[in-house]
Design a protein around this motif. Structure first.
Motif, short mmCIF file in Angstrom:
data_model
loop_
_atom_site.label_atom_id
_atom_site.label_comp_id
_atom_site.label_asym_id
_atom_site.label_seq_id
_atom_site.Cartn_x
_atom_site.Cartn_y
_atom_site.Cartn_z
N TYR A 1 0.83 -1.21 0.00
CA TYR A 1 0.00 0.00 0.00
C TYR A 1 0.87 1.26 0.00
O TYR A 1 0.65 2.18 -0.79
CB TYR A 1 -0.92 -0.03 1.23
CG TYR A 1 -1.59 1.29 1.56
CD1 TYR A 1 -2.49 1.89 0.68
CD2 TYR A 1 -1.30 1.94 2.76
CE1 TYR A 1 -3.10 3.10 1.00
CE2 TYR A 1 -1.91 3.15 3.08
CZ TYR A 1 -2.81 3.73 2.20
OH TYR A 1 -3.41 4.92 2.52
N ASP B 1 -9.08 5.78 0.99
CA ASP B 1 -8.18 4.66 0.73
C ASP B 1 -8.72 3.38 1.36
O ASP B 1 -8.62 2.29 0.76
CB ASP B 1 -6.79 4.96 1.29
CG ASP B 1 -6.02 5.95 0.43
OD1 ASP B 1 -6.54 6.34 -0.64
OD2 ASP B 1 -4.90 6.34 0.83
N GLU B 2 -9.29 3.49 2.54
CA GLU B 2 -9.83 2.31 3.22
C GLU B 2 -11.02 1.75 2.47
O GLU B 2 -11.19 0.52 2.37
CB GLU B 2 -10.23 2.68 4.65
CG GLU B 2 -10.66 1.51 5.52
CD GLU B 2 -9.51 0.59 5.89
OE1 GLU B 2 -9.79 -0.52 6.39
OE2 GLU B 2 -8.33 0.99 5.69
N ARG C 1 -9.61 -0.13 -0.64
CA ARG C 1 -9.10 -1.43 -0.20
C ARG C 1 -8.66 -1.31 1.26
O ARG C 1 -7.86 -0.43 1.59
CB ARG C 1 -7.91 -1.91 -1.04
CG ARG C 1 -7.50 -3.34 -0.69
CD ARG C 1 -6.31 -3.81 -1.47
NE ARG C 1 -5.96 -5.17 -1.09
CZ ARG C 1 -4.84 -5.80 -1.44
NH1 ARG C 1 -3.94 -5.17 -2.19
NH2 ARG C 1 -4.61 -7.03 -1.05
N ASP D 1 -6.72 -6.01 4.31
CA ASP D 1 -6.51 -6.86 3.14
C ASP D 1 -5.05 -6.83 2.68
O ASP D 1 -4.49 -7.87 2.30
CB ASP D 1 -7.42 -6.40 1.99
CG ASP D 1 -8.88 -6.73 2.24
OD1 ASP D 1 -9.16 -7.60 3.10
OD2 ASP D 1 -9.75 -6.12 1.58
N TYR D 2 -4.45 -5.64 2.70
CA TYR D 2 -3.03 -5.56 2.36
C TYR D 2 -2.21 -6.44 3.32
O TYR D 2 -1.34 -7.21 2.90
CB TYR D 2 -2.54 -4.12 2.47
CG TYR D 2 -3.01 -3.19 1.38
CD1 TYR D 2 -2.39 -3.17 0.13
CD2 TYR D 2 -4.06 -2.31 1.61
CE1 TYR D 2 -2.81 -2.30 -0.86
CE2 TYR D 2 -4.49 -1.43 0.61
CZ TYR D 2 -3.86 -1.44 -0.61
OH TYR D 2 -4.28 -0.57 -1.60
N ASP E 1 -2.68 -10.29 2.75
CA ASP E 1 -1.96 -10.82 1.59
C ASP E 1 -0.46 -10.85 1.82
O ASP E 1 0.23 -11.80 1.44
CB ASP E 1 -2.29 -9.98 0.35
CG ASP E 1 -3.71 -10.20 -0.15
OD1 ASP E 1 -4.37 -11.14 0.36
OD2 ASP E 1 -4.16 -9.43 -1.01
#
Length: 575
Positions: free
Chosen positions: A436, A510-511, A514, A518-519, A522
């Motif tokens: 991000y 931004d939230e 995504r 989630d960042y 992953d």
């Protein structure tokens, strides 16, 4: 411009700084690790350099190389000084000034013609700290002077005024560094440990076991019978001297039965430290800042400054917890800006690999460490009560770079080196929300290039890419003035409330696009494979790093001359 081959024992901080500075000057560079004479000769034949520069070597350059090519050696001492322990002796003797010399390789060690030199005043500091600041800045200046002489067709300087005050100094042995706790005062103890910091440490006896001591700081308020261990604070131990005491932050066991690498003192002592009186300070208490506080806080007007002087920039799980607690307290203060200052030598280098190596399960320790650093990054990213500044006084690498990018503004001292990538540590994927933070700063395409390039960046280069916002220096006082001015401007702005509202809205947008979760999910899925998967590359690389295992080859991302001879791989056939 010159073709320069950097010949080094390891691609250390000084070698990286020179790589950055000389590339900025327009020189063509390649790097060869000093592994074997035959390999060195092969590198010279492949690259055909105009000059070979050796800023960090532990062996002599092959005679066939220095007889046929101009080879310049960086010696961390003034002209005329010779020997492998130059800076160690200067610290131990308490000298007021010292220097750096660029000299030509000849058959006799450090005896060749002098091409340039630089001098500097000595601080009462660890060898590693002097190396990162005064030696590094002096080396850059002297090397540039030497290359200017080469470019102008000039030869080396005259020997006439060199060598009158200095000469050959033998390797500084443990017997000369040995501490006599009943006779040595605090200043002497500090000089002895400072002179060996980084390597090799000072051998000493603790609880009838032998250790090497590192990371010493004075303690003015406590005392005891000279030589006795009188307290512990977090991971450090306090040992009484003849006229006071010193804190010792790191120990390296030297008993044959133990693994030999340095680690926090309390961790190295294990159960032996349990009975020591504890003095775990509150880092937010601005009225009482102990000399060995890793984490401390101060306020100036509407700006809070949070310092975290972690040894070699490594953040262990315990340090992450303490830093998170200190940051939470800083957020509750009636200030407007929080400046995250890191340490003077390192801002942060991510996970504490030595603590991880010492754990019963390095995989579990790695997992715990990365999750806590992620928690800290999340705390900074989601701060909506203050503006945050990451003030990089010292080098930063891997997760430490991305921890800095979690702040609203990133400022850096001009002389630092950034390594914003993870792959050099056994192909680690990395976390700290880098997927991000990095594209947000430089764009997706440039983010891929930075992570794949695996080479250090200087502050001006990072600024040009948008990775940081501004830089100043290279002297640390000039940089701190920039930080203070920038923080005061933010804190006193008439638009502060509106700017803070806009910051909250950007984070909300931004939230919605995504979620941070989630960042993180992953990234950690990839990190779990690094820690627990079938590929042991990370564990092997960490083990080699901690034990200082010599390099067996030069990585292709450093050795431009070897990349040119690697045949291109055919493209995969279309399905």
């Amino acid at each position: 411009m010159l073709r320069i081959l950097l010949l080094v024992h390891a691609f250390n901080s000084l070698s990286q700084r020179l790589h950055v500075e000389l590339a900025r000057d327009g020189h063509e560079l390649s790097v060869e690790l000093d592994i074997h004479d035959r390999v060195t000769c092969e590198a010279v034949d492949l690259f055909r350099p105009d000059v070979i520069l050796a800023p960090f070597l532990k062996r002599a350059i092959p005679s066939s190389v220095w007889q046929g090519h101009l080879c310049l050696i960086v010696h961390p001492g003034p002209p005329g000084d010779r020997g492998p322990s130059a800076l160690d002796w200067a610290i131990l003797r308490g000298l007021d000034t010292w220097g750096v010399t660029v000299l030509q390789a000849v058959a006799e060690f450090d005896a060749g013609p002098v091409w340039a030199s630089a001098s500097f005043p000595m601080r009462a500091a660890r060898k590693s700290s002097l190396y990162h600041h005064e030696v590094s800045d002096g080396t850059v200046s002297a090397v540039r002077e030497a290359f200017a002489r080469i470019a102008s067709g000039l030869g080396p300087l005259s020997h006439a005024n060199f060598g009158s005050e200095h000469g050959w100094q033998p390797p500084l042995q443990q017997a000369r560094r040995a501490i006599d706790w009943s006779r040595d005062d605090t200043a002497t103890v500090l000089r002895k440990i400072h002179s060996a910091d980084g390597f090799p440490g000072v051998e000493d006896l603790l609880f009838n076991r032998r250790f090497r001591l590192f990371d010493a700081h004075p303690e003015a308020r406590r005392a005891g019978r000279a030589g006795t261990v009188i307290a512990r604070r977090h991971d450090a131990i306090c040992r009484a001297t003849r006229d006071g005491a010193v804190w010792i932050g790191q120990l390296q066991p030297v008993d044959e039965s133990q693994s030999s690498f340095k680690r926090p003192a309390v961790l190295a002592l294990g159960a032996l430290a349990d009975a020591l009186p504890r003095f775990d300070d509150d880092p937010i208490d601005v009225s009482d800042v102990p000399g060995n506080s890793e984490i401390r806080y101060e306020e100036r007007g509407a700006v809070g400054y949070l310092h975290f002087e972690c040894y070699n920039g490594a953040l262990s799980t315990a340090q992450c917890e303490r830093l998170r607690a200190a940051y939470a307290q800083a957020r509750r203060r009636p200030t407007r800006v929080i400046a995250l200052m890191g340490g003077s030598d390192f801002w942060c280098n991510g996970m504490h690999l030595h603590c991880i190596e010492a754990a019963d399960s390095p995989a579990d320790a790695s997992w715990a460490n990365i999750n806590l650093i992620d928690d800290l990054a999340h705390d900074i990213l989601t701060t909506d009560t203050h503006f945050t500044i990451a003030a990089l006084q010292g080098n930063a690498a891997a997760g430490g770079v991305f921890l800095a990018l979690a702040a609203d503004r990133v400022l850096a001292r001009s002389g630092i080196v950034l390594n914003p990538h993870y792959r050099n540590m056994g192909n680690l994927y990395g976390s700290e929300y880098w997927t991000y933070l990095l594209p947000r700063r430089v764009g997706s395409a440039q983010a891929k290039i930075i992570m794949a390039r695996r080479l250090p960046l200087g502050a001006p280069e990072a600024r040009a890419l948008g990775l940081i916002d501004e830089h100043a220096g290279p002297d640390i006082n000039g940089f701190r003035a920039l930080v203070a001015a920038h923080a005061a401007e933010l804190a006193t702005s008439e638009d502060f409330t509106q700017s803070l509202t806009e910051k909250r809205l950007r984070r909300k947008r931004d939230e919605q696009a995504r979620a941070l979760a989630d960042y993180r999910k992953d990234e950690l899925a990839r990190m779990r494979m690094n820690f627990y998967g079938f590929d042991p590359s990370y564990h092997i690389a960490r083990h080699r790093f901690v034990y200082r295992t010599p390099n067996a080859w030069t990585p292709l991302h450093l050795a431009q001359h070897r990349r040119l001879r690697v045949p291109a791989q055919p493209e995969p056939a279309s399905p």
